[in-house]
Each structure stands twice: as structure tokens, then as C-alpha cells.
Design a protein around this motif. Structure first.
Motif, mmCIF file in Angstrom:
data_model
loop_
_atom_site.group_PDB
_atom_site.id
_atom_site.type_symbol
_atom_site.label_atom_id
_atom_site.label_comp_id
_atom_site.label_asym_id
_atom_site.label_seq_id
_atom_site.Cartn_x
_atom_site.Cartn_y
_atom_site.Cartn_z
ATOM 1 N N ILE A 147 53.141 38.774 -109.923
ATOM 2 C CA ILE A 147 53.318 37.437 -109.358
ATOM 3 C C ILE A 147 53.468 37.520 -107.845
ATOM 4 N N ASP A 148 54.306 38.448 -107.375
ATOM 5 C CA ASP A 148 54.481 38.600 -105.928
ATOM 6 C C ASP A 148 53.168 38.971 -105.243
ATOM 7 N N LYS A 149 52.360 39.757 -105.917
ATOM 8 C CA LYS A 149 51.099 40.214 -105.324
ATOM 9 C C LYS A 149 50.005 39.157 -105.407
ATOM 10 N N LEU A 150 49.904 38.486 -106.541
ATOM 11 C CA LEU A 150 48.789 37.580 -106.793
ATOM 12 C C LEU A 150 49.044 36.147 -106.351
ATOM 13 N N ARG A 151 50.266 35.672 -106.494
ATOM 14 C CA ARG A 151 50.554 34.252 -106.330
ATOM 15 C C ARG A 151 51.245 33.923 -105.011
ATOM 16 N N LYS A 152 51.568 34.938 -104.195
ATOM 17 C CA LYS A 152 52.268 34.698 -102.946
ATOM 18 C C LYS A 152 51.517 35.349 -101.795
ATOM 19 N N ALA A 153 51.833 34.923 -100.584
ATOM 20 C CA ALA A 153 51.223 35.504 -99.386
ATOM 21 C C ALA A 153 52.238 35.441 -98.248
ATOM 22 N N PRO A 154 52.098 36.320 -97.255
ATOM 23 C CA PRO A 154 53.059 36.344 -96.136
ATOM 24 C C PRO A 154 52.850 35.171 -95.178
ATOM 25 N N ILE A 155 53.955 34.713 -94.608
ATOM 26 C CA ILE A 155 53.951 33.688 -93.571
ATOM 27 C C ILE A 155 54.848 34.173 -92.439
ATOM 28 N N SER A 156 54.400 34.020 -91.204
ATOM 29 C CA SER A 156 55.244 34.380 -90.065
ATOM 30 C C SER A 156 55.278 33.239 -89.056
ATOM 31 N N PHE A 157 56.418 33.119 -88.369
ATOM 32 C CA PHE A 157 56.601 32.129 -87.314
ATOM 33 C C PHE A 157 57.085 32.850 -86.062
ATOM 34 N N LYS A 158 56.604 32.398 -84.916
ATOM 35 C CA LYS A 158 57.146 32.937 -83.668
ATOM 36 C C LYS A 158 57.031 31.907 -82.551
ATOM 37 N N LEU A 159 57.921 32.082 -81.556
ATOM 38 C CA LEU A 159 57.876 31.298 -80.328
ATOM 39 C C LEU A 159 57.403 32.199 -79.195
ATOM 40 N N PRO A 160 56.664 31.661 -78.232
ATOM 41 C CA PRO A 160 56.286 32.474 -77.077
ATOM 42 C C PRO A 160 57.508 32.912 -76.280
ATOM 43 N N ASP A 161 57.330 33.950 -75.480
ATOM 44 C CA ASP A 161 58.420 34.434 -74.628
ATOM 45 C C ASP A 161 58.846 33.365 -73.633
ATOM 46 N N GLY A 162 60.124 33.394 -73.290
ATOM 47 C CA GLY A 162 60.630 32.558 -72.207
ATOM 48 C C GLY A 162 60.795 31.107 -72.553
ATOM 49 N N VAL A 163 60.717 30.748 -73.820
ATOM 50 C CA VAL A 163 60.851 29.350 -74.223
ATOM 51 C C VAL A 163 62.301 29.058 -74.580
ATOM 52 N N ASP A 477 66.272 29.146 -88.605
ATOM 53 C CA ASP A 477 66.320 29.000 -87.153
ATOM 54 C C ASP A 477 65.370 30.009 -86.535
ATOM 55 N N ILE A 478 64.850 29.685 -85.349
ATOM 56 C CA ILE A 478 63.877 30.564 -84.719
ATOM 57 C C ILE A 478 64.238 30.761 -83.246
ATOM 58 N N GLN A 479 64.055 32.003 -82.764
ATOM 59 C CA GLN A 479 64.409 32.379 -81.407
ATOM 60 C C GLN A 479 63.184 32.880 -80.659
ATOM 61 N N PRO A 480 63.179 32.784 -79.295
ATOM 62 C CA PRO A 480 62.057 33.316 -78.523
ATOM 63 C C PRO A 480 61.898 34.819 -78.730
ATOM 64 N N SER A 481 60.651 35.279 -78.687
ATOM 65 C CA SER A 481 60.314 36.707 -78.808
ATOM 66 C C SER A 481 60.746 37.295 -80.139
ATOM 67 N N HIS A 482 61.057 36.452 -81.102
ATOM 68 C CA HIS A 482 61.480 36.942 -82.408
ATOM 69 C C HIS A 482 60.582 36.323 -83.480
ATOM 70 N N THR A 483 59.997 37.156 -84.292
ATOM 71 C CA THR A 483 59.107 36.675 -85.348
ATOM 72 C C THR A 483 59.862 36.586 -86.671
ATOM 73 N N VAL A 484 59.768 35.457 -87.297
ATOM 74 C CA VAL A 484 60.380 35.249 -88.612
ATOM 75 C C VAL A 484 59.324 35.513 -89.675
ATOM 76 N N HIS A 485 59.654 36.397 -90.595
ATOM 77 C CA HIS A 485 58.727 36.735 -91.682
ATOM 78 C C HIS A 485 59.276 36.212 -93.010
ATOM 79 N N THR A 486 58.419 35.608 -93.779
ATOM 80 C CA THR A 486 58.770 35.206 -95.135
ATOM 81 C C THR A 486 57.498 35.261 -95.977
ATOM 82 N N SER A 487 57.564 34.740 -97.184
ATOM 83 C CA SER A 487 56.378 34.620 -98.036
ATOM 84 C C SER A 487 56.494 33.337 -98.828
ATOM 85 N N GLY A 488 55.355 32.864 -99.288
ATOM 86 C CA GLY A 488 55.355 31.623 -100.045
ATOM 87 C C GLY A 488 54.316 31.658 -101.145
ATOM 88 N N PHE A 489 54.510 30.808 -102.121
ATOM 89 C CA PHE A 489 53.514 30.668 -103.172
ATOM 90 C C PHE A 489 52.281 29.966 -102.601
#
Length: 535
Positions: A147-163, A477-489
Motif C-alpha cells: 500500500i505504501d509503495k503502490l497507493r502513496k507518493a512523496p510530497i515536499s514543501f519548501k520556502l525560498p531562502d530569506g523569506v 508549519d514551514i520555515q525558510p530554507s527548510h523542506t518539509v517531506h511527507t507522503s499522501g495517497f
């Protein structure tokens, strides 16, 4: 061992190795070569062999081949059918017939054999095997890994530097799944405002639907020339207006008592013309509104159209007629006794392979799954899914029910079976065959009861699966220069971007197996955030 027949070796025509076995001079339907072997009570076994017909009964285009089993239990003989090939033709050549069985308590031996009703039919046998179906104690862990392999995929969020990202958060809300989950619905209930509770429940708790009877030819046109399109089309419109996708069930149904009675008096040419006109008339009204069509429902269990047209390949032509009218709609073979029994599992797999070789535009296989919870064996169920998946087509569980008056046991089994379906790489969707005891064929199948459509334990388990377990909702929550990684269906999403808890931007996106990289570009304008860049 030969029973009331002649057995000889053939070296000029074999499936594998040096010889095949020819069975001829048969005196009874059950006259066959036989081999007895020992079994262990409580174990599941798979019997498989290759068969090739050498002739057919006079005037017939096909015959029915059965793999039966003589099981010795406490010294008594118990015969049962393991597998059928209902529409076997000479042109199919070497064909697998196989099935599984459980060695019941007291069983000591098994003796499989072939049955063909017409004693004049001769055939070849080869590659006979018996395999013990080993239980897998780790099936649930492995299913969840799939299920984790077939039904989900990675998602990442990031803000540009200095924001300046103080107070910025992201929220993912999954709105639709790629994997289909739906139900059979009553067309009249979907349009009658006295059943608004029923309608609202469907809209809230399912993403797909199939009309139980309203699109079936016999129900639509009980009298020739007087056809009721309003009932199904109004229901389809109501479902689609709420984002529900709809399967078409069914264009034809070849079981004798489901065929329009008035077709019986027509000549072959008149019948073919009427059938083609039916396809044209229906598709002209449903084009673009249905995702699927079950083309000739339960073809392995009903051969009315084959008999009355004189064409053993009439189902293939039905597929082509619909495809020519609407090339985009996905076409299905839909059958029972594929996963709740093994009797037609290999037959459907074989039929699909023949269709593919003949260039028939078949997209998928609909597997009706009507179960008694006391008879569910996950290892056997997975074997049958794997077997029919050998055809290389997508699988849909089109009529899923669990019959049990013990709702807690039913809930546990629903979770197990749904997990197996969701984890199988060939399965694309599951549709329940009804959900509420106020509108369902067997009351013991219901997940919800009473005038308010309240969940029993199994219904609550379904709601948890649908709204929580297999649905992604994520806040971070999201911070500059920091990438948030998760996964979703996999599916359709709404992305909310908030600042100090207040919504400042929304974006829709689709998540497929490649995943999604999202860069949040905070270019301030009068509305706040103005750009969200998807990488």
C-alpha cells in the motif's frame, strides 16, 4: 488410471515435455484419466492441468469442460467442482484449467478428473500438477508495505531562502482518491426527494456508484419499443453533479431469465440488428457520462446470445460495437465465482487472454465478490486475485458484500479483505453491492441500518477506512530554507496556505506516482500570497 475410457500417449501434440495423454472412447461424462494423491486436513491445494479438445459435439461451437475432485473424507467420497471452462472452443488449443480446494476435516486423499457432458468429445491432457497453497503469516505486513509503495507518493514543501515565513503553515486536504471506492445505488432513490437522507449519504461517503438495475436492457425495455431512459439518466445526472463517477451496468446480460423476453421470437439477423440498435441508442444518450460498461454480464454463466445468434464469439463483437460508438469508455467482462470461489477463476483469465489476442478492446475484469465471512481465507483470496491478474488487465471488485449477522466479526473481515484489495497491484477499485438495510438484497450484507442510515460495527469500520485510514490530511508549519517531506495517497488535493491561522491562498493539484515538489513563492500583493510554484 482410466475410468470408463481409453488412455494413450501422444508424442506429436503436447504442451510440454515429450508426451501428452489422449482420452478417448468415453462412456460417461465423468469418464477420465485419474490420479489419487494424499492430502492433509486443513490444507489448501491447487490443481492445474492443460487440456486440448480434439473435437466438439455435432453442430456445436463450444462445450463445457469441468475439473472435478473426488475427496475421500472418513472413508466416504465427496465430489465437488473445482473449475469450469464453460465456453471452450477448438480454436483455443491448449488451455489451462485449474482451481483450488480445501482438504476438509477427515480428508485423506484427493482424486481430480475431467468431466465433459458429451461423451463423444476426445481430448488431450498435459502438465498436470498439484501444489499445496502455503499460508502466509506475514500477509498483513506485506500488504501494508505494498500500500505504501503502490497507493502513496512523496510530497515536499519548501520556502525560498530569506523569506519571512513567520506564522506560515501548509494544509493538505485530499478531496478524491485515485483508487475507486463506491457502491451500488437505487436509481429511483437518487432522484426522489423523499429519500434525501439516502442521497446525502451517498454523496458524502462514496466517490463512485453503479446503478443496480436501471441500465439493464430487460428492466429498461420490458415491451419492445417502450424504453425508460429517464430513470437511469436522471440518476446518473444527480450523481455526476456531486462529483460521483458512474459505472454502466450492463449493456447485455446473457443469462436466460435476464434477457428481454421479446427478443426470443427474432431470427438471427433480426436479433443482431436489434442488438446493434440497442447499443447505438444507449450510447447516444450516455456518451461521456459513464466511466465503464459491463458489456455482456456473466457471460461465463449464460450463453443466450451465443445460442440465439449462432456466434460463439458474439461477446467479442459486443465489445467492438460499443467501442466503435464510444472509444473512450472502458469496457469490462464482469463475472462471479472468480474470487469467492475458484470455479470460473481460470476461465475468466483465459477468456481475457483470448480477447486480448483477438484485439478485443477490453480494459478490465469486474470481479463480483459476495462472501460469507466464515469462509474467507486471505491466502486463497490472494491466490485467486493473482491468478486472474495473469491476464494482464486491471481488476475491479464490482459487487462486494460480506454476509454476517455478527457485526464485529464482519468489521474485522471487512478491514482484512479491503486491505488485501487495496494492496493488490492489479486492483483499481472496490464497489459495494449496496450498503443500507433499507435498500439491499440480503439484510445480512448491510453496513448501515435504520431510517438515519446508522453504521453497525462493519459500517463504522468502512467510514474509518474511507474518511481516515486511506485519506490524507496534513498540516505543518514551514520555515525558510527548510523542506518539509511527507507522503499522501494518490488523488486530488486542495492545498491551503495559512498565515497565523488565516487562509491566504488555495491551490488544487493532483498527486500521481511520481510525487509532487511544491515551492511556495511568497510574492506579496494586495491579497497576500500570489504564487505557488509546483516543481
Amino acid at each position: 488410471m482410466a475410468i470408463d475410457c481409453s488412455i494413450s500417449l501422444r508424442s506429436d501434440d503436447k504442451f510440454h515435455g515429450n508426451h501428452s495423454l489422449m482420452v478417448s472412447n468415453r462412456h460417461h461424462s465423468w469418464s477420465s484419466a485419474r490420479q489419487k494423491f494424499a492430502v492433509t486436513p486443513g490444507k489448501n491445494y491447487v490443481i492445474s492441468m492443460q487440456i486440448k479438445l480434439l473435437n466438439l459435439p455435432s453442430g456445436r461451437h463450444y462445450t463445457k469442460v469441468t475439473l472435478a475432485n473426488n475427496l475421500t473424507i472418513n472413508g466416504q467420497q465427496k465430489n465437488n467442482v473445482i473449475a469450469n471452462l464453460p465456453l471452450q472452443q477448438l480454436r483455443f488449443g491448449w488451455t489451462e484449467i485449474s482451481g483450488d480446494f480445501l482438504a476438509l476435516n477427515g480428508a485423506t486423499s484427493s482424486e481430480p478428473y475431467i468431466q465433459i457432458g458429451e461423451v463423444g468429445v476426445n481430448y488431450l491432457l498435459d502438465s498436470v500438477s498439484v501444489t499445496e497453497l502455503e499460508p502466509n503469516p506475514n500477509w498483513l505486513t506485506e500488504a501494508n508495505q505494498r500500500i505504501d509503495k503502490l497507493r502513496k507518493a512523496p510530497i515536499s514543501f519548501k520556502l525560498p531562502d530569506g523569506v519571512n515565513a513567520h506564522g506560515i503553515s501548509v494544509e493538505l486536504v485530499q478531496q478524491k482518491r485515485t483508487f475507486a471506492i463506491g457502491t451500488e445505488v437505487d436509481a429511483s432513490y437518487m432522484t426522489d426527494q423523499t429519500h434525501k437522507t439516502y442521497q446525502d449519504f451517498v454523496f458524502k461517503n462514496f466517490e463512485w456508484a453503479v446503478l443496480g438495475n436501471a441500465l439493464k436492457w430487460r428492466q429498461m425495455e420490458r415491451t419492445e419499443g417502450h424504453i425508460n431512459y429517464d430513470r437511469p439518466l436522471n440518476a446518473v445526472a444527480a450523481l455526476r453533479s456531486h462529483g460521483i463517477k458512474v459505472r454502466g451496468h450492463n449493456m447485455f446480460w446473457g443469462v436466460d431469465h435476464y434477457v428481454p423476453e421479446w427478443l426470443s421470437g427474432k431470427s438471427q439477423s433480426q436479433l443482431l440488428t436489434t442488438m446493434k440498435n440497442h447499443v447505438h441508442d444507449v450510447i447516444s444518450r450516455t456518451r461521456g457520462k459513464l466511466e465503464h460498461w459491463d458489456v455482456n454480464n456473466e457471460d461465463l454463466h449464460g450463453d443466450w446470445y451465443e445460442r440465439h445468434t449462432g456466434d460463439p464469439d458474439i461477446t467479442e463483437k459486443m465489445f467492438q460495437w460499443i467501442h466503435n460508438q464510444e472509444p473512450q469508455v472502458k469496457l469490462f467482462l464482469n463475472e462471479y465465482n472468480i474470487i469467492s470461489s475458484s470455479t470460473e477463476t481460470t476461465a475468466l483469465r483465459n477468456q481475457a487472454l483470448h480477447f486480448k489476442r483477438d484485439g478485443v478492446p477490453v480494459y478490465g475484469l469486474g470481479l463480483q465478490g459476495h462472501f460469507f465471512t466464515s469462509h474467507i481465507d486471505i491466502d486463497v483470496l490472494k491466490y485467486r486475485l493473482d491468478k486472474v491478474a495473469e491476464a494482464g488487465l486491471k481488476l475491479w471488485i464490482t459487487e462486494f458484500t460480506l454476509s454476517d449477522h455478527d457485526f464485529n466479526r464482519k468489521a474485522a473481515n471487512l478491514e482484512k479483505v479491503m486491505t488485501l484489495f487495496f494492496s493488490h497491484p492489479a486492483v483499481e477499485g472496490v464497489l459495494f453491492w449496496g450498503f443500507w438495510d433499507g435498500r439491499i438484497w440480503h439484510k445480512s450484507d448491510a453496513l448501515f441500518t435504520g431510517p438515519n442510515i446508522s453504521p453497525n460495527a462493519a459500517g463504522q469500520k468502512y467510514l474509518d477506512i474511507f474518511h481516515k485510514t486511506w485519506k490524507t490530511n496534513f498540516v505543518h508549519d514551514i520555515q525558510p530554507s527548510h523542506t518539509v517531506h511527507t507522503s499522501g495517497f494518490l488523488g486530488e488535493y486542495l492545498l491551503n496556505i495559512k498565515k497565523n491561522g488565516h487562509l491566504i491562498h488555495q491551490e488544487h493539484f493532483s498527486l500521481d506516482s511520481l510525487g509532487k515538489d511544491i515551492t511556495i513563492n511568497l510574492t506579496n500583493d494586495r491579497q497576500g500570497v500570489s504564487h505557488v510554484v509546483f516543481g
